[in-house]
Design a protein around this motif. Structure first.
Motif, PDB file in Angstrom:
ATOM      1  N   ALA A 109       0.381   0.970   3.366  1.00  0.00           N
ATOM      2  CA  ALA A 109      -0.321   0.717   4.576  1.00  0.00           C
ATOM      3  C   ALA A 109       0.610   0.705   5.715  1.00  0.00           C
ATOM      4  O   ALA A 109       0.239   1.292   6.932  1.00  0.00           O
ATOM      5  N   ILE A 112       1.431   4.463   6.881  1.00  0.00           N
ATOM      6  CA  ILE A 112       0.340   5.235   7.030  1.00  0.00           C
ATOM      7  C   ILE A 112      -0.156   4.448   8.586  1.00  0.00           C
ATOM      8  O   ILE A 112      -0.239   5.221   9.563  1.00  0.00           O
ATOM      9  N   SER A 113       0.137   3.128   8.736  1.00  0.00           N
ATOM     10  CA  SER A 113      -0.177   2.813  10.218  1.00  0.00           C
ATOM     11  C   SER A 113       0.902   3.300  11.168  1.00  0.00           C
ATOM     12  O   SER A 113       0.424   3.598  12.352  1.00  0.00           O
ATOM     13  N   SER A 116       0.425   6.968  11.868  1.00  0.00           N
ATOM     14  CA  SER A 116      -0.727   7.363  12.808  1.00  0.00           C
ATOM     15  C   SER A 116      -0.579   7.016  14.252  1.00  0.00           C
ATOM     16  O   SER A 116      -1.079   7.658  14.994  1.00  0.00           O
ATOM     17  N   ASN A 173      -3.368  -9.211   6.729  1.00  0.00           N
ATOM     18  CA  ASN A 173      -3.677  -7.745   6.752  1.00  0.00           C
ATOM     19  C   ASN A 173      -2.479  -7.282   8.085  1.00  0.00           C
ATOM     20  O   ASN A 173      -2.028  -6.114   7.930  1.00  0.00           O
ATOM     21  N   GLY A 177       0.493  -4.810   6.646  1.00  0.00           N
ATOM     22  CA  GLY A 177      -0.035  -3.536   6.739  1.00  0.00           C
ATOM     23  C   GLY A 177      -0.392  -2.910   7.817  1.00  0.00           C
ATOM     24  O   GLY A 177      -0.243  -1.681   7.994  1.00  0.00           O
ATOM     25  N   VAL A 178      -0.718  -3.460   8.813  1.00  0.00           N
ATOM     26  CA  VAL A 178      -0.912  -2.928  10.137  1.00  0.00           C
ATOM     27  C   VAL A 178       0.093  -2.846  11.120  1.00  0.00           C
ATOM     28  O   VAL A 178       0.251  -1.715  11.650  1.00  0.00           O
TER      29      VAL A 178
ATOM     30  N   LEU B   5      -6.008  -0.030   9.591  1.00  0.00           N
ATOM     31  CA  LEU B   5      -5.211   0.880   9.877  1.00  0.00           C
ATOM     32  C   LEU B   5      -5.741   1.716  11.168  1.00  0.00           C
ATOM     33  O   LEU B   5      -5.068   2.456  11.508  1.00  0.00           O
TER      34      LEU B   5
END
Lengths: 259, 194
Positions: A109, A112-113, A116, A173, A177-178, B5
């Motif tokens: 995660a 990806i975070s 992006s 979260n 992950g973020v 995300l």
């Protein structure tokens, strides 16, 4: 040492860093804050702030790259200590227990975070994470307060950001992950030397994993769990067998500490 | 998790496109779009301005725009900018302190932060009083010329230092400093030009 004592220590470390930064600014020894601290004439820029601003390389002197290299080296050696002890949002992790975490999922995660966020920043030519960054918001509010130009709306904006992160996105979260700041530190830390290690007293009871705010199974000594670990020391405090402790250990060295 | 995300790219790009006020930047600022990228909102130029200059700079607040928060602006209500005809001429503490190149060196004669905008309806001279304070404090030859006891503003000569705004005794002020006509560094293939 119990978890409540760790919370008090963490409150102190967060406050001490802010107090140091205000004192440095007032005395003129160093200027700036979390986003960029200029010590003497040596700028130490936030690595994430740097990555979102590719034009800085052409626009400024090499000093910024030297400061960046030092910061990255410190992160590589110490991992997510910033998250566990300095970040004002990271404090919220002290109130969490989380059993369903997974080191591999967190790293995925995070990747990806971070990717992006950086791609959108480069496309727009604007550092988008800096707009939301809770650490940056604290930094800006303090900088405004120091010049006497702090307005109520900026404080309300800061509170809104903190509320969205803690209440809507939820802290486990965000930190697991973020948050691109956490992501950058986690992804840089496979070589970190301060790790929580389980001794032979470990009975695999999983009390550490249940008390870990991110649900990491640190006793299993998996690389992905070490990378996501914020060194909050909750597992160490809660272990009934005193089997876990922080140890200086390098993944490069063949002799792993296991006493 | 998916919400998490997508949160930063979505919220970040949305917030970066919200409208923002135009503010007067410190001397030697690069073009606004590049400025918003390069400026890390560290506040070091503001510190330098208050310790070595007159303290005209302040960080923008949220009301100036989300994307502006923390970036420096010239506020002539705090103090005028001394980059031209003042204590900072030729040394520019704000520019020299900027670690990221968002503020770049600029020769004194090229400095133009903007120009003043005059509201005759608030001006003491227009309302029948005797006041030419703005013309008296203006250091630029020919930027404010009195005619029949009323100041006439020549924005092409104005350097945007804000001394007249700072000194204007009217309440509310008859003068506002605007970025109109500002001179910024442009980013080109051959580096920076003006």
């Amino acid at each position: 040492m119990g978890s409540s004592r760790l919370l008090k220590i963490n409150l102190l470390t967060v406050a001490a860093v802010i107090a140091t930064y205000v004192a440095l600014n007032l005395s003129g020894v160093a200027l700036g804050g979390y986003c960029l601290l200029s010590l003497g004439n040596m700028p130490f820029i936030c690595p994430l702030g740097f990555l979102q601003r590719p034009s800085i390389v052409e626009a400024t002197t090499h000093a910024i790259l030297i400061g960046l290299a030092i910061t990255l080296a410190l992160i590589a050696l110490h991992g997510r200590i910033f998250c566990g002890w300095i970040c004002p949002i990271g404090l919220g992790l002290r109130f969490l227990k989380h059993d369903k975490g997974n080191g591999r999922g967190i790293i995925l995660a995070f990747s990806i975070s971070l990717a992006s966020m950086l791609i959108v920043s480069w496309i727009l030519g604007f550092p988008i994470f800096c707009l939301i960054c809770p650490v940056g918001i604290v930094s800006r509010i303090i900088a405004s307060a120091l010049t006497g130009s702090l307005d109520l709306w900026s404080i309300l904006w800061g509170i809104t950001i903190f509320a969205v992160i803690t209440l809507v996105l939820r802290i486990h979260n965000w930190c697991g992950g973020v948050c691109p700041l956490g992501a950058l530190q986690a992804l840089l830390s496979p070589l970190k030397i301060l790790r929580i290690k389980a001794s032979s007293r470990c009975t695999r009871c999983r009390i550490c994993a249940r008390n870990c705010p991110l649900g990491l199974e640190i006793h299993k000594d998996r690389e992905v769990d070490h990378m996501s670990c914020t060194a909050c020391m909750k597992c160490v405090a809660e272990c009934p067998f005193k089997a876990l402790k922080p140890a200086l250990s390098s993944p490069l060295s063949s002799t792993r500490l296991r006493n | 998790m998916v919400l998490g995300l997508l949160f930063i790219p979505l919220a970040g790009s949305f917030l970066s496109m919200l409208p923002s006020r135009r503010v007067v930047r410190p001397p030697g600022a690069v073009d606004e779009k590049l400025f918003l990228e390069l400026c890390t909102r560290c506040g070091i130029c503001v510190d330098a301005c208050s310790s070595e200059g007159r303290g005209t700079l302040e960080p923008c607040g949220i009301l100036d725009g989300v994307s502006m928060m923390g970036t420096p602006k010239v506020n002539p209500l705090r103090a005028p900018c001394e980059a031209r005809y003042g204590i900072c001429e030729g040394r520019l503490p704000c520019v020299k302190s900027c670690p990221t190149g968002a503020l770049r060196w600029i020769e004194p004669e090229e400095i133009k932060l903007g120009s003043v905008s005059w509201s005759p309806g608030r001006c003491i001279a227009v309302l029948g009083g005797e006041c030419l304070v703005c013309a008296e404090v203006c250091p630029v030859p020919g930027a404010i010329t009195p005619r029949n006891g009323i100041p006439v503003f020549h924005s092409n000569r104005c350097v945007g230092c804000g001394r007249c705004v700072y000194a204007c005794p009217a309440d509310p002020k008859a003068l506002i400093l605007m970025p109109e006509g500002e001179r910024r560094h442009h980013w080109g293939r051959a580096g920076f030009s003006r």
